[in-house]
Design an enzyme around this catalytic site. Structure first.
Site, PDB file in Angstrom:
ATOM      1  N   HIS A 154      21.235  60.429  41.629  1.00  0.00           N
ATOM      2  CA  HIS A 154      20.171  60.434  40.619  1.00  0.00           C
ATOM      3  C   HIS A 154      19.206  61.574  40.914  1.00  0.00           C
ATOM      4  O   HIS A 154      19.331  62.258  41.931  1.00  0.00           O
ATOM      5  CB  HIS A 154      19.412  59.095  40.616  1.00  0.00           C
ATOM      6  CG  HIS A 154      18.657  58.815  41.894  1.00  0.00           C
ATOM      7  ND1 HIS A 154      19.206  58.110  42.936  1.00  0.00           N
ATOM      8  CD2 HIS A 154      17.398  59.160  42.305  1.00  0.00           C
ATOM      9  CE1 HIS A 154      18.320  58.029  43.924  1.00  0.00           C
ATOM     10  NE2 HIS A 154      17.209  58.663  43.570  1.00  0.00           N
ATOM     11  N   HIS A 201      19.442  53.125  39.349  1.00  0.00           N
ATOM     12  CA  HIS A 201      18.886  54.163  38.483  1.00  0.00           C
ATOM     13  C   HIS A 201      19.815  55.367  38.444  1.00  0.00           C
ATOM     14  O   HIS A 201      20.551  55.648  39.400  1.00  0.00           O
ATOM     15  CB  HIS A 201      17.457  54.574  38.843  1.00  0.00           C
ATOM     16  CG  HIS A 201      17.231  55.099  40.239  1.00  0.00           C
ATOM     17  ND1 HIS A 201      17.976  54.745  41.321  1.00  0.00           N
ATOM     18  CD2 HIS A 201      16.305  55.965  40.718  1.00  0.00           C
ATOM     19  CE1 HIS A 201      17.515  55.360  42.400  1.00  0.00           C
ATOM     20  NE2 HIS A 201      16.507  56.117  42.063  1.00  0.00           N
ATOM     21  N   HIS A 216      13.097  65.225  43.452  1.00  0.00           N
ATOM     22  CA  HIS A 216      14.277  65.283  44.329  1.00  0.00           C
ATOM     23  C   HIS A 216      15.561  65.019  43.567  1.00  0.00           C
ATOM     24  O   HIS A 216      15.571  64.338  42.555  1.00  0.00           O
ATOM     25  CB  HIS A 216      14.160  64.291  45.492  1.00  0.00           C
ATOM     26  CG  HIS A 216      14.163  62.835  45.098  1.00  0.00           C
ATOM     27  ND1 HIS A 216      13.022  62.113  44.870  1.00  0.00           N
ATOM     28  CD2 HIS A 216      15.170  61.950  44.901  1.00  0.00           C
ATOM     29  CE1 HIS A 216      13.318  60.871  44.565  1.00  0.00           C
ATOM     30  NE2 HIS A 216      14.629  60.729  44.558  1.00  0.00           N
ATOM     31  N   HIS A 248      12.676  51.988  49.978  1.00  0.00           N
ATOM     32  CA  HIS A 248      11.807  51.919  48.810  1.00  0.00           C
ATOM     33  C   HIS A 248      11.655  50.452  48.389  1.00  0.00           C
ATOM     34  O   HIS A 248      12.633  49.700  48.408  1.00  0.00           O
ATOM     35  CB  HIS A 248      12.423  52.638  47.610  1.00  0.00           C
ATOM     36  CG  HIS A 248      12.590  54.112  47.749  1.00  0.00           C
ATOM     37  ND1 HIS A 248      11.555  54.965  48.015  1.00  0.00           N
ATOM     38  CD2 HIS A 248      13.678  54.900  47.600  1.00  0.00           C
ATOM     39  CE1 HIS A 248      12.008  56.218  48.024  1.00  0.00           C
ATOM     40  NE2 HIS A 248      13.292  56.201  47.787  1.00  0.00           N
ATOM     41  N   TYR A 257      13.683  61.218  52.523  1.00  0.00           N
ATOM     42  CA  TYR A 257      13.357  62.410  51.739  1.00  0.00           C
ATOM     43  C   TYR A 257      13.222  63.570  52.728  1.00  0.00           C
ATOM     44  O   TYR A 257      12.540  63.438  53.750  1.00  0.00           O
ATOM     45  CB  TYR A 257      11.999  62.267  51.053  1.00  0.00           C
ATOM     46  CG  TYR A 257      11.895  61.375  49.834  1.00  0.00           C
ATOM     47  CD1 TYR A 257      12.972  61.059  49.029  1.00  0.00           C
ATOM     48  CD2 TYR A 257      10.643  60.876  49.473  1.00  0.00           C
ATOM     49  CE1 TYR A 257      12.815  60.261  47.893  1.00  0.00           C
ATOM     50  CE2 TYR A 257      10.470  60.079  48.345  1.00  0.00           C
ATOM     51  CZ  TYR A 257      11.569  59.774  47.561  1.00  0.00           C
ATOM     52  OH  TYR A 257      11.403  59.001  46.448  1.00  0.00           O
ATOM     53  N   GLU A 267      17.219  63.753  48.692  1.00  0.00           N
ATOM     54  CA  GLU A 267      17.174  62.399  49.248  1.00  0.00           C
ATOM     55  C   GLU A 267      18.568  61.987  49.689  1.00  0.00           C
ATOM     56  O   GLU A 267      19.553  62.267  48.985  1.00  0.00           O
ATOM     57  CB  GLU A 267      16.662  61.420  48.184  1.00  0.00           C
ATOM     58  CG  GLU A 267      16.639  59.968  48.647  1.00  0.00           C
ATOM     59  CD  GLU A 267      16.120  59.012  47.571  1.00  0.00           C
ATOM     60  OE1 GLU A 267      16.488  59.161  46.399  1.00  0.00           O
ATOM     61  OE2 GLU A 267      15.349  58.096  47.932  1.00  0.00           O
TER      62      GLU A 267
HETATM   63  C1  M3P Z   1      12.943  55.798  44.469  1.00  0.00           C
HETATM   64  C2  M3P Z   1      13.955  56.792  44.694  1.00  0.00           C
HETATM   65  C3  M3P Z   1       8.218  54.843  44.318  1.00  0.00           C
HETATM   66  C4  M3P Z   1       9.366  55.646  44.588  1.00  0.00           C
HETATM   67  C5  M3P Z   1      10.605  55.188  44.576  1.00  0.00           C
HETATM   68  C6  M3P Z   1      11.669  56.072  44.678  1.00  0.00           C
HETATM   69  C7  M3P Z   1       6.931  55.460  44.209  1.00  0.00           C
HETATM   70  O1  M3P Z   1      13.333  54.638  44.064  1.00  0.00           O
HETATM   71  O2  M3P Z   1      15.076  56.521  44.444  1.00  0.00           O
HETATM   72  O3  M3P Z   1      13.645  57.868  45.158  1.00  0.00           O
HETATM   73  O4  M3P Z   1       8.271  53.686  44.189  1.00  0.00           O
HETATM   74 FE    FE Z   2      15.453  58.783  44.686  1.00  0.00          FE
END
Ligand code: M3P
Ligand code: FE
Length: 310
Positions: A154, A201, A216, A248, A257, A267
């Protein structure tokens, strides 16, 4: 087949300041497989377990960042339908001929309200993962070389108009909202996580004043031990690490990261849960718990998360 429409993230083209330095990072440290170079000087990579010719492309330029992010769709009929749907919705689209990218068919490119260029395509040459198709082997040298992610998972993109981006992805492209972080007043979203299948996601967006920024690109690992091993490999190679290894709260994915030599964050990621499109209620984080969403054990909204993009 149950899965139609937009299938998955297919490619990201990013800019690096020094091509060979970028190649050394992505090939030798991240462990991607170099699959070709084109007449424009771009270098093509895939993750070892991806079958298509390329998923990650480097272009040398004066500034780092993302040129475009592409999604593979089911077939050409789907590509044509989504192109027509985008135009009917009022989005201007451009057709980029087959062969402009190595081993890649015609692409439909459009700019979204956050200022990013998004592409759809249906065809990319399958070169296989090196395991064979009959009595496939479960291990190849590339599956152990460097960090060795299995696929491009992603991207998180920063730009303005996240509400309009959400509307476009959900109403035209068939994505659904999996998680979100609310604005301080609770009236809107500062960040959204969208899926087109049952991954937690496929793309995410965060509100940011400057358009078209990359937070990222994320590469999938299969175990937490592999995330820790990625951290070891980053340390040995003096790769600058931003956050992690940690988990996360948003997506429940385990993560590191880190930055490439040009300052593009990447990532290494594993896990999370598996939503389905009938999950009508997005998981919601209030703004005061943003830090817990980012870094679940530390509950810390790291300054770099909000401010460092390319
Ligand atoms: C992710 C990801 C926050 C970030 C989440 C990030 C602020 O889920 O996949 O990088 O919740
Ligand atoms: Fe991510």
């Amino acid at each position: 087949m149950a899965m139609t429409g937009v299938l998955r993230p297919g490619h990201a083209q990013i800019r690096v300041l020094d091509l060979e330095e970028g190649v050394r990072h992505y090939r030798d440290i991240l462990g991607l497989v170099e699959t070709g170079r084109d007449a424009q000087g771009r270098v093509y990579f895939k993750c070892w377990d991806e079958r298509d010719h390329n998923s990650f492309i480097l272009r040398q330029a004066d500034c780092a960042g993302l040129d475009f992010f592409g999604f593979k769709v089911l077939d050409t009929a789907t590509l044509n339908k989504l192109d027509a749907d985008l135009q009917a919705y009022g989005v201007k689209t451009e057709r980029i001929p087959a062969g402009d990218m190595l081993e890649t068919g015609e692409r439909v490119r459009f700019e979204i309200p956050s200022g990013h260029l998004i592409e759809l395509y249906a065809e990319k040459t399958s070169v296989g993962n090196g395991c064979g198709l009959v009595n496939p082997v479960a291990w190849t040298a590339d599956s152990e070389r460097g960090i060795a992610p299995v696929r491009l998972d992603h991207a998180l993109l920063y730009g303005p108009n996240v509400a309009a981006v959400q509307k476009l992805f959900t109403e035209v492209l068939g994505f659904y909202l999996v998680e979100r972080v609310l604005t301080p007043d609770g009236a809107g979203n500062v960040a959204i996580w969208l899926s087109c299948g049952h991954k937690v996601h496929d793309i995410a967006f965060a509100e940011y004043p400057e358009p078209g920024k990359l937070h990222h690109c994320s590469f999938l690992l299969e175990t937490w031990e592999e995330v820790l091993r990625a951290g070891d490999i980053m340390s040995v190679n003096k790769t600058p690490v931003d956050i992690g290894p940690t988990r996360h709260g948003v997506t429940r994915g385990c993560t590191i990261y880190a930055w490439d030599p040009s300052g593009n964050r990447f990532e290494t990621f594993m896990g999370g849960y598996q939503p389905y499109p009938d999950y009508k209620e997005a998981l919601t984080w209030t703004f005061d718990n943003f830090g817990q969403g980012l870094d679940y054990p530390q509950r810390k909204l790291h300054e770099t998360f909000l401010t460092v993009v390319s």
